[in-house]
Motif scaffolding. Structure first.
Motif, PDB file in Angstrom:
ATOM      1  N   ASN A  14       4.780   3.505  14.936  1.00 23.45           N
ATOM      2  CA  ASN A  14       4.878   4.885  15.425  1.00 23.45           C
ATOM      3  C   ASN A  14       3.967   5.029  16.630  1.00 23.45           C
ATOM      4  O   ASN A  14       2.757   5.234  16.488  1.00 23.45           O
ATOM      5  N   GLN A  16       3.550   7.321  18.921  1.00 24.51           N
ATOM      6  CA  GLN A  16       2.843   8.586  19.138  1.00 24.51           C
ATOM      7  C   GLN A  16       1.660   8.725  18.192  1.00 24.51           C
ATOM      8  O   GLN A  16       0.567   9.139  18.596  1.00 24.51           O
ATOM      9  N   ASP A  20      -2.283   8.970  19.232  1.00 21.55           N
ATOM     10  CA  ASP A  20      -3.075  10.093  18.750  1.00 21.55           C
ATOM     11  C   ASP A  20      -4.337   9.620  18.026  1.00 21.55           C
ATOM     12  O   ASP A  20      -5.386  10.263  18.115  1.00 21.55           O
ATOM     13  N   GLU A  64       8.858   0.229  16.771  1.00 19.73           N
ATOM     14  CA  GLU A  64       9.184   1.569  16.321  1.00 19.73           C
ATOM     15  C   GLU A  64      10.020   1.552  15.035  1.00 19.73           C
ATOM     16  O   GLU A  64      11.019   0.848  14.937  1.00 19.73           O
ATOM     17  N   GLN A 291       8.899   6.520  24.431  1.00 23.17           N
ATOM     18  CA  GLN A 291       8.029   7.382  25.219  1.00 23.17           C
ATOM     19  C   GLN A 291       7.005   8.047  24.296  1.00 23.17           C
ATOM     20  O   GLN A 291       7.218   8.174  23.094  1.00 23.17           O
ATOM     21  N   PHE A 292       5.902   8.503  24.884  1.00 21.83           N
ATOM     22  CA  PHE A 292       4.857   9.159  24.107  1.00 21.83           C
ATOM     23  C   PHE A 292       4.078  10.081  25.029  1.00 21.83           C
ATOM     24  O   PHE A 292       4.229  10.036  26.256  1.00 21.83           O
ATOM     25  N   ALA A 293       3.239  10.907  24.434  1.00 23.40           N
ATOM     26  CA  ALA A 293       2.396  11.825  25.201  1.00 23.40           C
ATOM     27  C   ALA A 293       0.934  11.561  24.863  1.00 23.40           C
ATOM     28  O   ALA A 293       0.588  11.352  23.698  1.00 23.40           O
ATOM     29  N   ARG A 299       4.426  17.544  24.498  1.00 23.11           N
ATOM     30  CA  ARG A 299       5.043  16.596  23.566  1.00 23.11           C
ATOM     31  C   ARG A 299       6.143  17.275  22.765  1.00 23.11           C
ATOM     32  O   ARG A 299       6.219  18.503  22.686  1.00 23.11           O
TER      33      ARG A 299
END
Length: 508
Positions: A14, A16, A20, A64, A291-293, A299
Protein backbone atom coordinates in the motif's frame (compact mmCIF):
# COMPACT_ATOMS: atom_id res chain seq x y z
CA UNK A 1 36.03 5.34 6.81
CA UNK A 2 33.22 3.82 4.72
CA UNK A 3 31.54 1.02 6.67
CA UNK A 4 28.21 -0.18 7.95
CA UNK A 5 24.78 -0.31 6.34
CA UNK A 6 24.10 1.59 3.12
CA UNK A 7 20.35 0.95 2.95
CA UNK A 8 17.57 -1.40 3.91
CA UNK A 9 14.91 -2.57 1.41
CA UNK A 10 11.40 -3.73 2.28
CA UNK A 11 8.18 -4.52 0.42
CA UNK A 12 4.88 -2.67 0.74
CA UNK A 13 1.42 -3.50 -0.55
CA UNK A 14 0.00 0.00 0.00
CA UNK A 15 2.09 2.89 -1.30
CA UNK A 16 -0.05 5.62 0.29
CA UNK A 17 0.01 4.02 3.73
CA UNK A 18 3.76 3.48 3.38
CA UNK A 19 4.36 7.16 2.55
CA UNK A 20 2.08 8.26 5.38
CA UNK A 21 4.06 6.17 7.88
CA UNK A 22 7.64 6.88 6.82
CA UNK A 23 7.18 10.53 5.86
CA UNK A 24 4.08 11.51 7.82
CA UNK A 25 4.72 9.65 11.07
CA UNK A 26 8.48 9.05 11.25
CA UNK A 27 9.31 12.32 9.51
CA UNK A 28 11.83 10.92 7.03
CA UNK A 29 12.28 12.61 3.67
CA UNK A 30 11.21 10.98 0.44
CA UNK A 31 14.43 11.43 -1.52
CA UNK A 32 13.71 9.38 -4.64
CA UNK A 33 10.79 7.86 -6.55
CA UNK A 34 11.68 5.61 -9.47
CA UNK A 35 10.52 2.74 -11.60
CA UNK A 36 12.39 -0.35 -10.43
CA UNK A 37 15.65 -1.10 -12.21
CA UNK A 38 14.91 -4.83 -12.16
CA UNK A 39 11.22 -4.31 -13.01
CA UNK A 40 10.25 -0.85 -14.24
CA UNK A 41 6.55 -1.63 -13.71
CA UNK A 42 7.27 -1.70 -9.98
CA UNK A 43 7.47 1.59 -8.09
CA UNK A 44 10.52 2.03 -5.85
CA UNK A 45 10.56 4.64 -3.07
CA UNK A 46 13.62 5.76 -1.10
CA UNK A 47 13.47 7.58 2.23
CA UNK A 48 16.32 9.03 4.23
CA UNK A 49 17.78 12.09 5.89
CA UNK A 50 17.68 15.54 4.27
CA UNK A 51 20.18 14.54 1.56
CA UNK A 52 19.47 10.83 1.25
CA UNK A 53 22.83 10.00 2.83
CA UNK A 54 24.08 6.39 2.81
CA UNK A 55 23.34 4.89 6.20
CA UNK A 56 20.02 6.73 6.50
CA UNK A 57 18.21 5.08 3.59
CA UNK A 58 15.11 2.90 3.75
CA UNK A 59 13.83 1.81 0.36
CA UNK A 60 10.59 0.04 -0.54
CA UNK A 61 9.47 -2.01 -3.51
CA UNK A 62 5.78 -1.37 -4.10
CA UNK A 63 3.74 -4.51 -4.71
CA UNK A 64 0.30 -2.91 -4.67
CA UNK A 65 -2.41 -5.12 -3.09
CA UNK A 66 0.08 -7.97 -2.65
CA UNK A 67 -0.39 -10.62 -0.01
CA UNK A 68 1.40 -10.49 3.33
CA UNK A 69 4.73 -12.28 3.35
CA UNK A 70 5.96 -14.59 6.09
CA UNK A 71 8.96 -13.80 8.27
CA UNK A 72 11.22 -16.80 8.79
CA UNK A 73 14.66 -18.29 8.40
CA UNK A 74 16.90 -16.81 5.73
CA UNK A 75 15.76 -13.21 5.90
CA UNK A 76 16.13 -9.83 7.53
CA UNK A 77 13.36 -9.64 10.15
CA UNK A 78 13.61 -6.15 11.67
CA UNK A 79 15.09 -2.76 10.89
CA UNK A 80 16.29 -0.45 13.67
CA UNK A 81 16.43 3.36 13.53
CA UNK A 82 18.40 5.56 15.92
CA UNK A 83 16.58 8.25 17.88
CA UNK A 84 17.84 10.38 20.81
CA UNK A 85 17.39 8.35 24.04
CA UNK A 86 15.39 11.16 25.67
CA UNK A 87 12.86 11.12 22.80
CA UNK A 88 11.54 7.57 23.29
CA UNK A 89 8.75 8.74 25.57
CA UNK A 90 7.62 11.23 22.95
CA UNK A 91 7.66 8.51 20.28
CA UNK A 92 5.59 6.25 22.53
CA UNK A 93 2.99 8.99 23.00
CA UNK A 94 2.99 9.79 19.29
CA UNK A 95 2.52 6.13 18.31
CA UNK A 96 -0.36 5.68 20.74
CA UNK A 97 -2.06 8.81 19.39
CA UNK A 98 -1.64 7.52 15.82
CA UNK A 99 -3.01 4.07 16.76
CA UNK A 100 0.21 2.40 15.60
CA UNK A 101 0.97 -1.09 16.87
CA UNK A 102 3.67 -0.81 19.53
CA UNK A 103 5.68 -3.00 21.90
CA UNK A 104 7.92 -1.83 24.71
CA UNK A 105 9.92 0.00 25.65
CA UNK A 106 12.39 -2.76 26.50
CA UNK A 107 16.13 -3.13 26.91
CA UNK A 108 18.34 -4.89 24.36
CA UNK A 109 22.12 -4.94 24.65
CA UNK A 110 21.86 -2.06 27.12
CA UNK A 111 19.81 0.12 24.74
CA UNK A 112 16.19 1.23 25.13
CA UNK A 113 14.05 -0.12 22.29
CA UNK A 114 10.52 0.67 21.12
CA UNK A 115 9.08 -1.71 18.54
CA UNK A 116 6.55 -0.40 16.04
CA UNK A 117 4.79 -2.05 13.11
CA UNK A 118 4.42 -0.20 9.84
CA UNK A 119 1.13 -0.56 7.86
CA UNK A 120 2.35 -3.80 6.24
CA UNK A 121 3.38 -5.33 9.55
CA UNK A 122 7.13 -4.76 9.18
CA UNK A 123 8.84 -4.36 12.56
CA UNK A 124 10.59 -1.00 12.88
CA UNK A 125 12.62 -0.60 16.06
CA UNK A 126 13.31 2.85 17.46
CA UNK A 127 16.52 2.56 19.44
CA UNK A 128 17.56 5.17 21.96
CA UNK A 129 21.12 5.86 20.89
CA UNK A 130 22.85 9.02 19.72
CA UNK A 131 24.03 8.66 16.11
CA UNK A 132 24.95 11.36 13.62
CA UNK A 133 23.87 11.76 10.00
CA UNK A 134 25.05 14.39 7.46
CA UNK A 135 21.64 16.06 7.05
CA UNK A 136 19.48 15.44 10.14
CA UNK A 137 15.77 16.24 10.13
CA UNK A 138 14.44 17.61 13.40
CA UNK A 139 12.07 15.20 15.12
CA UNK A 140 12.83 12.21 12.89
CA UNK A 141 15.18 9.23 13.32
CA UNK A 142 18.79 10.09 12.56
CA UNK A 143 19.86 7.01 10.63
CA UNK A 144 19.83 3.22 10.54
CA UNK A 145 20.95 1.68 13.82
CA UNK A 146 20.96 -1.83 12.36
CA UNK A 147 19.02 -4.88 11.24
CA UNK A 148 18.22 -8.32 12.62
CA UNK A 149 18.90 -11.47 10.58
CA UNK A 150 17.08 -14.76 11.21
CA UNK A 151 19.25 -17.75 10.38
CA UNK A 152 19.81 -21.40 11.17
CA UNK A 153 23.52 -20.89 10.41
CA UNK A 154 24.48 -18.21 12.89
CA UNK A 155 28.20 -18.95 12.93
CA UNK A 156 28.51 -18.94 9.14
CA UNK A 157 26.35 -15.82 8.92
CA UNK A 158 28.53 -13.98 11.42
CA UNK A 159 31.71 -14.99 9.61
CA UNK A 160 30.28 -13.86 6.27
CA UNK A 161 29.46 -10.42 7.72
CA UNK A 162 33.14 -9.95 8.49
CA UNK A 163 33.63 -9.40 4.75
CA UNK A 164 31.68 -6.16 5.13
CA UNK A 165 33.61 -4.84 8.12
CA UNK A 166 31.70 -6.42 11.01
CA UNK A 167 33.22 -8.15 14.03
CA UNK A 168 31.52 -10.11 16.78
CA UNK A 169 30.45 -8.17 19.85
CA UNK A 170 28.17 -9.15 22.71
CA UNK A 171 25.77 -12.08 22.86
CA UNK A 172 22.33 -12.22 24.42
CA UNK A 173 20.53 -15.56 24.38
CA UNK A 174 20.18 -16.74 20.75
CA UNK A 175 21.40 -13.38 19.38
CA UNK A 176 24.98 -12.44 18.60
CA UNK A 177 25.64 -8.80 17.81
CA UNK A 178 27.96 -7.99 14.92
CA UNK A 179 29.47 -4.49 15.10
CA UNK A 180 30.89 -2.15 12.46
CA UNK A 181 32.40 1.31 12.94
CA UNK A 182 28.93 2.84 12.62
CA UNK A 183 26.12 0.36 13.31
CA UNK A 184 25.17 -3.22 14.17
CA UNK A 185 23.71 -6.42 12.73
CA UNK A 186 21.99 -8.78 15.17
CA UNK A 187 22.27 -12.42 14.08
CA UNK A 188 19.51 -14.47 15.69
CA UNK A 189 19.72 -18.26 15.71
CA UNK A 190 16.27 -19.69 14.94
CA UNK A 191 16.79 -23.36 14.08
CA UNK A 192 13.55 -25.18 13.38
CA UNK A 193 11.59 -22.16 12.10
CA UNK A 194 9.94 -22.11 8.67
CA UNK A 195 11.62 -20.37 5.76
CA UNK A 196 10.81 -16.76 4.93
CA UNK A 197 8.10 -16.11 2.32
CA UNK A 198 8.43 -12.94 0.19
CA UNK A 199 5.60 -10.46 0.39
CA UNK A 200 4.37 -7.27 1.97
CA UNK A 201 5.82 -6.55 5.39
CA UNK A 202 8.83 -8.82 4.87
CA UNK A 203 12.22 -7.21 4.17
CA UNK A 204 13.87 -7.93 0.85
CA UNK A 205 17.53 -7.31 1.73
CA UNK A 206 20.09 -5.16 3.50
CA UNK A 207 22.92 -3.36 1.69
CA UNK A 208 26.35 -2.55 3.11
CA UNK A 209 28.52 0.40 2.15
CA UNK A 210 31.32 0.00 -0.40
CA UNK A 211 33.99 2.73 -0.71
CA UNK A 212 34.01 2.66 -4.51
CA UNK A 213 33.73 0.55 -7.66
CA UNK A 214 37.14 -1.00 -7.02
CA UNK A 215 35.83 -2.35 -3.74
CA UNK A 216 32.88 -3.91 -5.60
CA UNK A 217 35.27 -5.62 -8.01
CA UNK A 218 37.48 -6.85 -5.20
CA UNK A 219 34.51 -8.20 -3.26
CA UNK A 220 33.26 -10.05 -6.31
CA UNK A 221 36.65 -11.67 -6.84
CA UNK A 222 36.77 -12.71 -3.20
CA UNK A 223 33.37 -14.40 -3.60
CA UNK A 224 34.34 -16.33 -6.73
CA UNK A 225 34.42 -19.65 -4.89
CA UNK A 226 31.43 -18.81 -2.68
CA UNK A 227 28.73 -18.86 -5.32
CA UNK A 228 26.91 -16.67 -7.85
CA UNK A 229 27.04 -12.88 -7.59
CA UNK A 230 25.45 -10.12 -9.64
CA UNK A 231 26.66 -6.56 -10.23
CA UNK A 232 24.23 -3.87 -11.36
CA UNK A 233 24.43 -0.15 -12.00
CA UNK A 234 21.46 1.28 -10.09
CA UNK A 235 22.25 4.86 -11.21
CA UNK A 236 22.50 6.14 -7.63
CA UNK A 237 25.02 3.48 -6.63
CA UNK A 238 26.85 0.47 -8.06
CA UNK A 239 25.71 -2.75 -6.40
CA UNK A 240 26.86 -6.31 -5.91
CA UNK A 241 24.28 -8.89 -4.82
CA UNK A 242 25.10 -12.15 -3.08
CA UNK A 243 23.40 -14.65 -0.79
CA UNK A 244 25.17 -15.59 2.40
CA UNK A 245 25.53 -19.24 3.55
CA UNK A 246 22.03 -19.10 5.08
CA UNK A 247 20.48 -17.85 1.84
CA UNK A 248 19.96 -14.25 3.04
CA UNK A 249 20.17 -11.71 0.21
CA UNK A 250 22.85 -9.08 0.85
CA UNK A 251 23.97 -6.12 -1.23
CA UNK A 252 27.24 -4.17 -1.35
CA UNK A 253 26.61 -0.63 -2.65
CA UNK A 254 28.79 2.41 -3.33
CA UNK A 255 28.09 5.80 -1.75
CA UNK A 256 28.46 7.57 -5.08
CA UNK A 257 27.01 9.01 -7.18
CA UNK A 258 24.21 9.34 -4.61
CA UNK A 259 20.70 10.74 -4.55
CA UNK A 260 21.61 14.20 -5.88
CA UNK A 261 22.95 12.90 -9.20
CA UNK A 262 19.68 13.81 -10.99
CA UNK A 263 17.93 16.20 -8.57
CA UNK A 264 19.09 19.28 -6.68
CA UNK A 265 19.12 18.85 -2.87
CA UNK A 266 16.02 21.04 -2.46
CA UNK A 267 14.11 19.03 -5.09
CA UNK A 268 14.80 15.48 -3.91
CA UNK A 269 11.89 13.08 -4.28
CA UNK A 270 9.68 15.34 -6.40
CA UNK A 271 10.20 13.74 -9.82
CA UNK A 272 9.39 10.23 -10.96
CA UNK A 273 12.49 8.81 -12.64
CA UNK A 274 12.52 5.74 -14.87
CA UNK A 275 15.46 3.50 -15.74
CA UNK A 276 17.34 4.84 -18.79
CA UNK A 277 16.85 1.57 -20.68
CA UNK A 278 13.06 2.06 -20.40
CA UNK A 279 13.01 5.45 -22.14
CA UNK A 280 10.82 4.12 -24.97
CA UNK A 281 8.16 3.05 -22.45
CA UNK A 282 8.32 6.14 -20.25
CA UNK A 283 4.78 7.37 -20.84
CA UNK A 284 3.29 3.88 -20.53
CA UNK A 285 5.10 3.33 -17.23
CA UNK A 286 3.93 6.66 -15.85
CA UNK A 287 0.38 5.50 -16.51
CA UNK A 288 0.94 2.14 -14.82
CA UNK A 289 2.87 3.05 -11.68
CA UNK A 290 0.73 3.74 -8.59
CA UNK A 291 0.26 7.37 -7.60
CA UNK A 292 0.34 8.78 -4.07
CA UNK A 293 0.25 12.05 -2.16
CA UNK A 294 2.82 13.37 0.28
CA UNK A 295 1.57 14.78 3.60
CA UNK A 296 -0.17 18.08 2.90
CA UNK A 297 -0.90 17.30 -0.75
CA UNK A 298 -4.41 16.72 -2.11
CA UNK A 299 -5.35 13.09 -1.90
CA UNK A 300 -8.21 10.75 -2.76
CA UNK A 301 -8.85 8.29 0.08
CA UNK A 302 -9.33 4.75 -1.17
CA UNK A 303 -12.88 3.47 -0.71
CA UNK A 304 -13.65 -0.02 0.56
CA UNK A 305 -15.14 -1.60 -2.56
CA UNK A 306 -15.61 -5.23 -3.71
CA UNK A 307 -12.70 -5.21 -6.20
CA UNK A 308 -9.05 -4.19 -5.92
CA UNK A 309 -8.66 -1.05 -8.02
CA UNK A 310 -6.27 1.77 -8.85
CA UNK A 311 -6.65 5.28 -10.23
CA UNK A 312 -4.28 7.11 -12.53
CA UNK A 313 -5.04 10.81 -12.81
CA UNK A 314 -3.57 13.08 -15.51
CA UNK A 315 -2.41 16.58 -14.73
CA UNK A 316 -5.38 18.17 -16.58
CA UNK A 317 -8.35 15.75 -16.31
CA UNK A 318 -11.34 16.41 -18.55
CA UNK A 319 -13.90 14.74 -16.27
CA UNK A 320 -14.03 11.46 -18.20
CA UNK A 321 -13.29 8.21 -16.37
CA UNK A 322 -12.27 5.04 -18.21
CA UNK A 323 -13.01 1.90 -16.19
CA UNK A 324 -10.60 -0.81 -17.30
CA UNK A 325 -11.12 -4.59 -17.15
CA UNK A 326 -7.96 -6.58 -17.92
CA UNK A 327 -7.59 -9.85 -19.80
CA UNK A 328 -6.63 -13.24 -18.34
CA UNK A 329 -3.43 -12.98 -16.31
CA UNK A 330 -3.55 -9.19 -16.16
CA UNK A 331 -4.10 -6.78 -13.33
CA UNK A 332 -5.53 -3.34 -12.62
CA UNK A 333 -2.61 -1.55 -14.34
CA UNK A 334 -2.34 -3.60 -17.54
CA UNK A 335 -4.65 -1.52 -19.73
CA UNK A 336 -3.55 1.88 -18.44
CA UNK A 337 -0.89 2.48 -21.13
CA UNK A 338 -3.27 1.87 -24.04
CA UNK A 339 -6.06 3.75 -22.25
CA UNK A 340 -3.79 6.75 -21.74
CA UNK A 341 -3.02 6.77 -25.48
CA UNK A 342 -6.73 6.51 -26.28
CA UNK A 343 -7.80 9.29 -23.92
CA UNK A 344 -4.85 11.38 -22.68
CA UNK A 345 -6.95 13.56 -20.36
CA UNK A 346 -9.16 10.85 -18.87
CA UNK A 347 -8.93 9.56 -15.33
CA UNK A 348 -8.19 5.83 -15.46
CA UNK A 349 -9.76 3.38 -13.04
CA UNK A 350 -8.20 -0.06 -13.39
CA UNK A 351 -9.99 -2.96 -11.70
CA UNK A 352 -8.67 -6.44 -10.86
CA UNK A 353 -10.75 -9.57 -11.44
CA UNK A 354 -11.30 -11.77 -8.38
CA UNK A 355 -11.18 -15.25 -9.91
CA UNK A 356 -7.79 -16.97 -9.73
CA UNK A 357 -6.87 -19.75 -12.13
CA UNK A 358 -3.43 -21.35 -11.86
CA UNK A 359 -2.13 -18.21 -10.20
CA UNK A 360 -3.49 -15.78 -12.80
CA UNK A 361 -6.26 -13.21 -12.44
CA UNK A 362 -9.53 -13.74 -14.26
CA UNK A 363 -13.03 -12.29 -14.02
CA UNK A 364 -14.95 -15.54 -13.56
CA UNK A 365 -14.30 -19.24 -13.27
CA UNK A 366 -14.41 -21.67 -16.15
CA UNK A 367 -14.67 -25.45 -16.34
CA UNK A 368 -12.50 -25.69 -19.45
CA UNK A 369 -11.27 -23.38 -22.23
CA UNK A 370 -14.75 -23.07 -23.75
CA UNK A 371 -17.12 -23.75 -20.82
CA UNK A 372 -17.73 -20.93 -18.36
CA UNK A 373 -19.18 -21.13 -14.85
CA UNK A 374 -22.53 -19.41 -15.40
CA UNK A 375 -23.32 -19.02 -11.70
CA UNK A 376 -19.95 -17.39 -11.10
CA UNK A 377 -20.44 -15.00 -14.03
CA UNK A 378 -23.72 -13.82 -12.54
CA UNK A 379 -22.31 -13.55 -9.05
CA UNK A 380 -19.27 -11.56 -10.16
CA UNK A 381 -21.40 -9.35 -12.42
CA UNK A 382 -23.57 -8.48 -9.43
CA UNK A 383 -20.47 -7.67 -7.36
CA UNK A 384 -19.10 -5.53 -10.19
CA UNK A 385 -22.40 -3.67 -10.39
CA UNK A 386 -22.06 -2.86 -6.68
CA UNK A 387 -18.46 -1.78 -7.29
CA UNK A 388 -19.47 0.65 -10.05
CA UNK A 389 -22.22 2.22 -7.95
CA UNK A 390 -19.87 2.49 -4.98
CA UNK A 391 -17.10 4.04 -7.07
CA UNK A 392 -19.42 6.63 -8.62
CA UNK A 393 -20.73 7.65 -5.20
CA UNK A 394 -17.53 7.24 -3.21
CA UNK A 395 -15.17 8.98 -5.61
CA UNK A 396 -17.63 11.49 -7.03
CA UNK A 397 -17.31 10.26 -10.60
CA UNK A 398 -19.42 11.83 -13.34
CA UNK A 399 -21.74 9.00 -14.43
CA UNK A 400 -22.42 10.83 -17.70
CA UNK A 401 -18.72 10.68 -18.61
CA UNK A 402 -18.08 7.10 -17.56
CA UNK A 403 -16.71 4.74 -20.23
CA UNK A 404 -15.92 1.05 -19.70
CA UNK A 405 -13.16 -0.73 -21.62
CA UNK A 406 -12.55 -4.47 -21.41
CA UNK A 407 -10.05 -6.70 -23.14
CA UNK A 408 -10.48 -10.44 -23.81
CA UNK A 409 -11.70 -12.02 -20.54
CA UNK A 410 -12.40 -8.51 -19.25
CA UNK A 411 -14.48 -7.75 -22.36
CA UNK A 412 -16.42 -10.99 -21.82
CA UNK A 413 -17.16 -9.93 -18.26
CA UNK A 414 -18.15 -6.43 -19.32
CA UNK A 415 -20.54 -7.83 -21.95
CA UNK A 416 -22.13 -10.01 -19.29
CA UNK A 417 -22.58 -7.01 -16.98
CA UNK A 418 -24.23 -5.04 -19.80
CA UNK A 419 -26.77 -7.83 -20.36
CA UNK A 420 -27.37 -8.73 -16.71
CA UNK A 421 -27.55 -5.18 -15.32
CA UNK A 422 -29.14 -2.96 -18.01
CA UNK A 423 -28.45 0.74 -17.70
CA UNK A 424 -25.35 0.35 -15.49
CA UNK A 425 -22.93 0.53 -18.42
CA UNK A 426 -24.00 3.05 -21.05
CA UNK A 427 -20.74 3.28 -23.01
CA UNK A 428 -18.50 0.25 -23.48
CA UNK A 429 -15.53 -0.75 -25.60
CA UNK A 430 -15.16 -4.52 -25.97
CA UNK A 431 -11.79 -5.56 -27.36
CA UNK A 432 -11.73 -9.20 -28.55
CA UNK A 433 -14.89 -9.99 -26.60
CA UNK A 434 -17.11 -13.04 -26.99
CA UNK A 435 -20.46 -14.09 -25.51
CA UNK A 436 -19.88 -15.80 -22.15
CA UNK A 437 -23.53 -16.03 -21.11
CA UNK A 438 -25.40 -19.16 -22.19
CA UNK A 439 -28.89 -17.75 -21.67
CA UNK A 440 -28.69 -13.95 -21.75
CA UNK A 441 -31.81 -12.35 -20.29
CA UNK A 442 -34.23 -10.28 -22.30
CA UNK A 443 -33.46 -6.67 -21.42
CA UNK A 444 -33.80 -3.14 -22.75
CA UNK A 445 -30.33 -2.01 -23.82
CA UNK A 446 -31.47 0.99 -25.84
CA UNK A 447 -29.39 3.36 -23.70
CA UNK A 448 -26.18 1.41 -24.30
CA UNK A 449 -23.55 2.26 -26.92
CA UNK A 450 -20.93 -0.41 -27.63
CA UNK A 451 -17.78 -0.51 -29.73
CA UNK A 452 -16.88 -4.13 -30.47
CA UNK A 453 -13.46 -4.62 -32.05
CA UNK A 454 -12.39 -8.08 -33.23
CA UNK A 455 -9.10 -9.01 -34.86
CA UNK A 456 -9.28 -10.53 -38.33
CA UNK A 457 -6.53 -12.98 -37.37
CA UNK A 458 -7.95 -13.71 -33.91
CA UNK A 459 -8.80 -17.44 -33.52
CA UNK A 460 -12.05 -16.35 -31.83
CA UNK A 461 -13.13 -13.93 -34.57
CA UNK A 462 -15.75 -16.33 -35.92
CA UNK A 463 -17.72 -16.25 -32.63
CA UNK A 464 -17.67 -12.46 -32.20
CA UNK A 465 -21.05 -12.07 -34.01
CA UNK A 466 -22.58 -14.25 -31.28
CA UNK A 467 -21.96 -11.33 -28.93
CA UNK A 468 -22.91 -8.52 -31.29
CA UNK A 469 -26.26 -10.06 -32.32
CA UNK A 470 -27.95 -10.30 -28.89
CA UNK A 471 -26.76 -6.80 -27.97
CA UNK A 472 -28.25 -5.38 -31.17
CA UNK A 473 -31.44 -7.44 -30.75
CA UNK A 474 -31.95 -5.90 -27.30
CA UNK A 475 -31.62 -2.36 -28.61
CA UNK A 476 -27.95 -1.52 -28.02
CA UNK A 477 -26.23 0.69 -30.58
CA UNK A 478 -23.29 -1.48 -31.61
CA UNK A 479 -20.36 -0.43 -33.78
CA UNK A 480 -18.94 -3.85 -34.75
CA UNK A 481 -15.64 -3.88 -36.62
CA UNK A 482 -12.94 -6.31 -37.61
CA UNK A 483 -9.52 -4.66 -37.55
CA UNK A 484 -6.12 -5.71 -38.79
CA UNK A 485 -4.97 -7.55 -35.67
CA UNK A 486 -4.84 -10.92 -33.94
CA UNK A 487 -5.98 -11.42 -30.34
CA UNK A 488 -3.32 -9.04 -29.06
CA UNK A 489 -4.02 -5.33 -28.84
CA UNK A 490 -2.86 -3.23 -31.78
CA UNK A 491 -2.51 0.37 -32.92
CA UNK A 492 -5.85 0.10 -34.67
CA UNK A 493 -7.53 -0.41 -31.28
CA UNK A 494 -6.22 2.97 -30.16
CA UNK A 495 -7.26 4.74 -33.36
CA UNK A 496 -10.76 3.25 -33.56
CA UNK A 497 -11.51 3.66 -29.86
CA UNK A 498 -10.33 7.28 -29.88
CA UNK A 499 -12.57 7.96 -32.88
CA UNK A 500 -15.53 6.27 -31.20
CA UNK A 501 -15.04 8.27 -27.99
CA UNK A 502 -14.99 11.55 -29.91
CA UNK A 503 -18.29 10.60 -31.52
CA UNK A 504 -19.97 9.40 -28.32
CA UNK A 505 -18.71 11.86 -25.71
CA UNK A 506 -19.37 15.57 -25.83
CA UNK A 507 -16.23 17.75 -25.47
CA UNK A 508 -15.14 18.44 -21.88
Amino acid sequence: MTSGIHHFTGITANVQANVDFYVGFLGLRLVKRTGGFADAEQLHLIYGDGLGSPGSLLTFLVWEAAGRGGTGIGQVSEVALAVPPASLGDWLTKALAANISIEGPSREFGESVLRLKDPDGLIVKLVGVDMATPAPIAGSPARLRGVTLLTDKATETGSFLARFGYSEGERSGPTRRMVSDTDIVDVREVSGFVRSVPGAGVPDHVAFRAPDADAIRSMRLSLKEHGPTEVHDRKYFLSLYVRNPAGILLEYATDEPGMTVDEAPDDLGRTLFLPPHEADRAEDLKAMLPQFALPGEERFPVRDLPFIHRFNRPEDPDGTTLVLLHGTGGNEADLMPIARRIAPRSTLLGVRGRAIEEGTNRWFRRFDAATFDQADIRSEAEAFSAFVKGAVAGYGLDADRLVFLGYSNGANMLAAVIQLHPGLVRRAVLLRGIQALENPPVADLSETNVLLLSGRDDPYVHVAPELASPLIARGALVDFQQISAAHELAAADVAETSRWLRQNLSPA
